[in-house]
Design a protein around this motif. Structure first.
Motif, PDB file in Angstrom:
ATOM      1  N   GLU A 149      51.455  32.493  35.432  1.00  0.00           N
ATOM      2  CA  GLU A 149      51.099  33.210  34.212  1.00  0.00           C
ATOM      3  C   GLU A 149      49.609  33.036  33.911  1.00  0.00           C
ATOM      4  N   LEU A 150      49.086  31.832  34.114  1.00  0.00           N
ATOM      5  CA  LEU A 150      47.665  31.574  33.901  1.00  0.00           C
ATOM      6  C   LEU A 150      46.825  32.405  34.860  1.00  0.00           C
ATOM      7  N   TYR A 151      47.186  32.400  36.138  1.00  0.00           N
ATOM      8  CA  TYR A 151      46.469  33.229  37.104  1.00  0.00           C
ATOM      9  C   TYR A 151      46.507  34.692  36.675  1.00  0.00           C
ATOM     10  N   GLY A 152      47.657  35.153  36.210  1.00  0.00           N
ATOM     11  CA  GLY A 152      47.804  36.539  35.783  1.00  0.00           C
ATOM     12  C   GLY A 152      46.885  36.888  34.632  1.00  0.00           C
ATOM     13  N   LYS A 153      46.765  35.997  33.662  1.00  0.00           N
ATOM     14  CA  LYS A 153      45.873  36.234  32.528  1.00  0.00           C
ATOM     15  C   LYS A 153      44.429  36.332  32.984  1.00  0.00           C
ATOM     16  N   ILE A 154      44.030  35.424  33.872  1.00  0.00           N
ATOM     17  CA  ILE A 154      42.653  35.439  34.379  1.00  0.00           C
ATOM     18  C   ILE A 154      42.415  36.707  35.200  1.00  0.00           C
ATOM     19  N   GLN A 155      43.383  37.064  36.054  1.00  0.00           N
ATOM     20  CA  GLN A 155      43.273  38.282  36.860  1.00  0.00           C
ATOM     21  C   GLN A 155      43.067  39.506  35.970  1.00  0.00           C
ATOM     22  N   GLN A 156      43.894  39.621  34.963  1.00  0.00           N
ATOM     23  CA  GLN A 156      43.836  40.767  34.065  1.00  0.00           C
ATOM     24  C   GLN A 156      42.487  40.847  33.370  1.00  0.00           C
ATOM     25  N   ARG A 157      42.025  39.732  32.860  1.00  0.00           N
ATOM     26  CA  ARG A 157      40.782  39.720  32.097  1.00  0.00           C
ATOM     27  C   ARG A 157      39.577  40.034  32.978  1.00  0.00           C
ATOM     28  N   LEU A 158      39.580  39.514  34.211  1.00  0.00           N
ATOM     29  CA  LEU A 158      38.436  39.695  35.098  1.00  0.00           C
ATOM     30  C   LEU A 158      38.570  40.899  36.027  1.00  0.00           C
ATOM     31  N   THR A 188      41.857  40.075  42.013  1.00  0.00           N
ATOM     32  CA  THR A 188      43.155  39.790  42.615  1.00  0.00           C
ATOM     33  C   THR A 188      43.470  38.311  42.474  1.00  0.00           C
ATOM     34  N   LYS A 189      44.716  37.951  42.730  1.00  0.00           N
ATOM     35  CA  LYS A 189      45.120  36.548  42.641  1.00  0.00           C
ATOM     36  C   LYS A 189      44.320  35.702  43.635  1.00  0.00           C
ATOM     37  N   ASP A 190      44.111  36.223  44.843  1.00  0.00           N
ATOM     38  CA  ASP A 190      43.324  35.492  45.839  1.00  0.00           C
ATOM     39  C   ASP A 190      41.879  35.312  45.391  1.00  0.00           C
ATOM     40  N   GLU A 191      41.316  36.343  44.748  1.00  0.00           N
ATOM     41  CA  GLU A 191      39.944  36.231  44.246  1.00  0.00           C
ATOM     42  C   GLU A 191      39.857  35.172  43.151  1.00  0.00           C
ATOM     43  N   VAL A 192      40.860  35.128  42.278  1.00  0.00           N
ATOM     44  CA  VAL A 192      40.878  34.125  41.211  1.00  0.00           C
ATOM     45  C   VAL A 192      40.988  32.721  41.814  1.00  0.00           C
ATOM     46  N   ARG A 193      41.857  32.568  42.791  1.00  0.00           N
ATOM     47  CA  ARG A 193      41.983  31.256  43.457  1.00  0.00           C
ATOM     48  C   ARG A 193      40.676  30.827  44.101  1.00  0.00           C
ATOM     49  N   LYS A 194      39.976  31.776  44.706  1.00  0.00           N
ATOM     50  CA  LYS A 194      38.693  31.470  45.345  1.00  0.00           C
ATOM     51  C   LYS A 194      37.654  31.062  44.287  1.00  0.00           C
TER      52      LYS A 194
END
Length: 61
Positions: free
Chosen positions: A38-47, A50-56
């Motif tokens: 859910e945290l990754y999803g919030k960051i993905q949406q705001r920025l 993709t999930k991989d980009e957020v992880r990177k």
């Protein structure tokens, strides 16, 4: 870096993310146990990343 490693230093990482991406809010970055996706999803949406980009992004902090 996985979330187990990350959650120990979350306040530090949260500050770095907010400095780099001013559009992220405290609500976007609120970590709750067991809600990693859910945290990754919030960051993905705001920025708009993709999930991989957020992880990177998080791994590079």
């Amino acid at each position: 870096m996985n979330f187990t490693e990350l959650k120990g230093n979350w306040n530090e990482f949260k500050g770095k993310l907010k400095q780099k991406y001013a559009e992220l809010t405290d609500d976007d970055l609120m970590y709750e146990e067991g809600k990693d996706d859910e945290l990754y999803g919030k960051i993905q949406q705001r920025l708009g990343k993709t999930k991989d980009e957020v992880r990177k992004i998080i791994a590079e902090l």
